[in-house]
Design an enzyme around this catalytic site. Structure first.
Site, mmCIF file in Angstrom:
data_model
loop_
_atom_site.group_PDB
_atom_site.id
_atom_site.type_symbol
_atom_site.label_atom_id
_atom_site.label_comp_id
_atom_site.label_asym_id
_atom_site.label_seq_id
_atom_site.Cartn_x
_atom_site.Cartn_y
_atom_site.Cartn_z
ATOM 1 C CB CYS A 83 -0.889 -0.013 1.238
ATOM 2 S SG CYS A 83 -2.020 1.364 1.346
ATOM 3 N N PRO A 84 0.593 2.209 -0.806
ATOM 4 C CG PRO A 84 0.620 4.467 -1.576
ATOM 5 C CD PRO A 84 1.401 3.445 -0.732
#
Length: 83
Positions: free
Chosen positions: A13-14
């Site tokens: 993430c992201p």
């Protein structure tokens, strides 16, 4: 309608969401994108991103440590923009 696949495995993430966003910009409304990830956070992140940006989250499932998310590109293929 065309079917596309995005390999976002081994990204954290992201990055899976950002790669999904970039890929969807290349697609047409009605196209289907299958995103494959190993970061299980996408189970919440990508469906939420779809809701915000007008795309349809069709399905999510996990098999052998790989999460697959199926998205139908909505509207104009791009994300909604604030004016």
């Amino acid at each position: 309608m065309a079917h596309h696949t995005l390999d976002a495995r081994y990204l954290l993430c992201p990055l899976p969401v950002l790669r999904t966003q970039a890929k969807i910009r290349e697609l047409k409304p009605g196209d289907v994108l299958e995103v494959q990830c190993t970061d299980h956070g996408v189970l919440a992140d990508i469906p939420a991103w779809c809701r915000i940006n007008g795309h349809r989250h069709i399905d999510s499932y996990e098999r052998d440590g790989v999460v697959t998310i199926i998205i139908e590109v909505g509207g104009d293929g791009g994300e909604r923009r604030a004016d």
